[in-house]
Design a protein around this motif. Sequence first.
Motif, short mmCIF file in Angstrom:
data_model
loop_
_atom_site.label_atom_id
_atom_site.label_comp_id
_atom_site.label_asym_id
_atom_site.label_seq_id
_atom_site.Cartn_x
_atom_site.Cartn_y
_atom_site.Cartn_z
N ARG A 70 42.84 35.24 44.24
CA ARG A 70 42.86 36.70 44.42
C ARG A 70 44.23 37.23 44.83
O ARG A 70 44.45 38.45 44.77
CB ARG A 70 41.78 37.12 45.43
CG ARG A 70 41.99 36.61 46.84
CD ARG A 70 40.88 37.10 47.76
NE ARG A 70 41.07 36.67 49.14
CZ ARG A 70 41.82 37.29 50.02
NH1 ARG A 70 42.45 38.40 49.68
NH2 ARG A 70 41.94 36.83 51.25
N PHE A 73 45.99 37.08 40.98
CA PHE A 73 45.40 38.01 40.03
C PHE A 73 44.78 39.17 40.81
O PHE A 73 43.74 39.02 41.46
CB PHE A 73 44.36 37.30 39.17
CG PHE A 73 44.95 36.23 38.29
CD1 PHE A 73 45.59 36.56 37.11
CD2 PHE A 73 44.89 34.89 38.67
CE1 PHE A 73 46.16 35.58 36.31
CE2 PHE A 73 45.44 33.90 37.87
CZ PHE A 73 46.09 34.24 36.69
N VAL A 74 45.42 40.33 40.74
CA VAL A 74 45.05 41.46 41.58
C VAL A 74 44.56 42.64 40.74
O VAL A 74 44.75 42.68 39.52
CB VAL A 74 46.26 41.90 42.46
CG1 VAL A 74 46.70 40.76 43.37
CG2 VAL A 74 47.42 42.38 41.59
N LYS A 75 43.97 43.59 41.44
CA LYS A 75 43.41 44.77 40.77
C LYS A 75 44.47 45.86 40.67
O LYS A 75 44.37 46.93 41.27
CB LYS A 75 42.19 45.27 41.54
CG LYS A 75 41.04 44.26 41.55
CD LYS A 75 39.83 44.81 42.31
CE LYS A 75 38.65 43.87 42.21
NZ LYS A 75 37.45 44.41 42.91
N THR A 77 45.68 46.95 37.55
CA THR A 77 45.73 47.32 36.13
C THR A 77 45.62 48.84 36.00
O THR A 77 45.23 49.53 36.96
CB THR A 77 44.56 46.67 35.38
OG1 THR A 77 43.33 47.23 35.87
CG2 THR A 77 44.54 45.15 35.59
N TRP A 80 42.12 50.01 37.03
CA TRP A 80 41.86 50.05 38.47
C TRP A 80 42.59 51.21 39.13
O TRP A 80 42.07 51.82 40.07
CB TRP A 80 42.27 48.72 39.11
CG TRP A 80 41.26 47.63 38.92
CD1 TRP A 80 41.38 46.50 38.18
CD2 TRP A 80 39.94 47.60 39.48
NE1 TRP A 80 40.22 45.76 38.24
CE2 TRP A 80 39.32 46.40 39.03
CE3 TRP A 80 39.22 48.46 40.31
CZ2 TRP A 80 38.02 46.06 39.39
CZ3 TRP A 80 37.92 48.11 40.67
CH2 TRP A 80 37.34 46.93 40.22
N GLU A 95 43.35 45.16 48.37
CA GLU A 95 43.89 43.83 48.13
C GLU A 95 44.36 43.19 49.44
O GLU A 95 44.53 43.87 50.46
CB GLU A 95 45.08 43.90 47.16
CG GLU A 95 44.79 44.51 45.81
CD GLU A 95 44.06 43.57 44.86
OE1 GLU A 95 43.73 42.44 45.27
OE2 GLU A 95 43.81 43.98 43.72
N ARG A 330 42.19 42.03 35.78
CA ARG A 330 43.14 41.65 36.82
C ARG A 330 44.55 41.68 36.22
O ARG A 330 44.73 41.54 35.01
CB ARG A 330 42.85 40.26 37.37
CG ARG A 330 41.49 40.08 38.03
CD ARG A 330 41.40 40.82 39.34
NE ARG A 330 40.17 40.49 40.05
CZ ARG A 330 39.01 41.13 39.91
NH1 ARG A 330 38.93 42.12 39.03
NH2 ARG A 330 37.95 40.79 40.63
N SER A 331 45.54 41.79 37.08
CA SER A 331 46.94 41.74 36.66
C SER A 331 47.62 40.59 37.39
O SER A 331 47.45 40.42 38.60
CB SER A 331 47.65 43.06 37.00
OG SER A 331 49.01 43.01 36.66
#
Length: 451
Positions: A70, A73-75, A77, A80, A95, A330-331
Motif C-alpha cells: 500500500r 501502489f497508492v490511490k 490516480t 481517485w 494514504e 492504484r498508481s
Amino acid sequence: MPQLAQSFKQLPTPKAHWLLGHSGQFSKNPLQFLCDCEKHYGGIVPLRLGLSQACSISRPDYIEEILKERLVFVKNTPGWRAIRTLVGTGLLTSEGDFWAKQRRLTQPVFHHQRISDYASTMVRAAEQLLEIWQDGATRDVHQDMMHLTLDIVMQTLFNIDIAGPEAQKISHALDLCMVWFSRRQKQGFAIPPRFPLPATRRYLAALAEMDAFIYRLIQQRRENSGDSGDLLSMLLQVQDEDGSKMSDRQLRDELATLMLAGHETTANALAWTWMLLSQNPEAERCLWEELDRVLAGRVPTMADLPRLTYTQQAIDESMRLYPPVVLLARSATQDYVLDGYTIPQNCVVLMSPWVMHRNARYFSAPKCFQPARWQGDLKKQLPKCTYIPFGEGPRICIGKSFAQMEAVLILATLAQRYQVRLVEGQAIVPFPSITLRPAQGIKVQLVRRGG
C-alpha cells in the motif's frame, strides 16, 4: 531480482490508437474491454490511456501483492482525485500514516457488538417500505433500495429521519456525483476535477449543501455532548493513543465516506439481487424455503443470521456477478518488479472485481446465478483476491460486516412478503461509475406471496 526484470511493454497488448492509446476502447465499454484484455492477453496487460501509462492486472496473486504494497501502489490516480471531491481524505481515499491513524480511530465504531445494535433499525426501515409496497404495483426496485438504505444510513449515522430535507440533499449530491464521475471517466479525466463545466457546477453546489448540513450537525453534537447511539456520537468520542480526536474536517470526510459506502453499495447489491432472483425461479424458490423455515412469518433478527445461509449466498452470488465496485485503481510511486516485469513509476494499475468474478478459471458457469455454489468452503478454496467485492488486503472495507448484515436482513424482511417480476421490454444496463448502478433503474411488478 531487479537487474533481471524486463519492461512490461514487451508483453502482449491490444492494438492502440496512435494518439489516444486505448482510451477509446476503455471509455466505450470499460468492463468488456478489461474482460477481453484478460481473456486474450494475460495477467499483466500494458495499456496507454491517452498519454498515461497503465496496465490491467487479472491474476489473483498479482492483485494480492499490489494491494499489500500500500505504500508503493497508492490511490493517486485521476479517478481517485475525482472521488476525493466527494469524500475528501476519509478512510477510502487517505494514504500512509494518516490512513493508519484514521483506521485506528474508526475501527472501534465497527466492533461486532456495535453494529449488531443496528439490526433492529435495519429491519424496522424495511418494514416501513413494506407499508408502501402493494400487490400488483410497479416499482423501480433500485430506487426503493436506494431510499431504504439512505434511511438506514441517516438513522445509524445521525439518528435523524429520512423525511427531512437534509436526506434529500445527500441523495441529490450522491446522484449528481455518480453522473459527473462517469462523464469524467469517459473523458479520460483529462479536465481538472473543479473546472467549471455546467455538470461540475451543479455537482459542487449540491455538495456544498450536503457539507453545510454535515458541519451544522457536527457543531450541534459538539455543543451537546453525549452518546445518542449513532455512529457520529461514537466518532466524536474516539481518541488516538496521544489523546487527539478527529477534527471537524476529518469527521466530515469519514461521514461522507460512510454515506457513500453504506448507502450506494448496499442498495446496488440488493437491486441486482432482486433482478437475478426474478430471472432465476429455482434460486428464488430456495430462498423462500429458507425464509419460511427459519422465520415462519416473523421479522428477522440478528440471531437469525447464522441460519439464513442461502439468503447470504444469494447476496454473495449477486455481488459476484455485479460487484458494487467494479474497478480498483492504484498508481505506482516507484518502479516495481512484479513477477519479473517492471511496472514503471506513475503507471496506473487497474484491477477489476468484475473481471475476476466472471473468470471461468475460478468459477464454473461464471455468468450463471448459482447461489448454491457458495455452500461449503468455496471462499476458502478460491485463491485469495479472486472474490473481492469488499476489496482485500490491509484496506479491506471496514464496513464489510455492517453491509453484509444489512443486505441479508433487508432481503429476508422483504422477500418473505413479496416476489418481484421484471417489467418486460426494459433494458437493464450496468452503469459503471464509482459504484455499479443500473443505468435506468430496474422496474418490477410486485407480487404478494400467499398466506
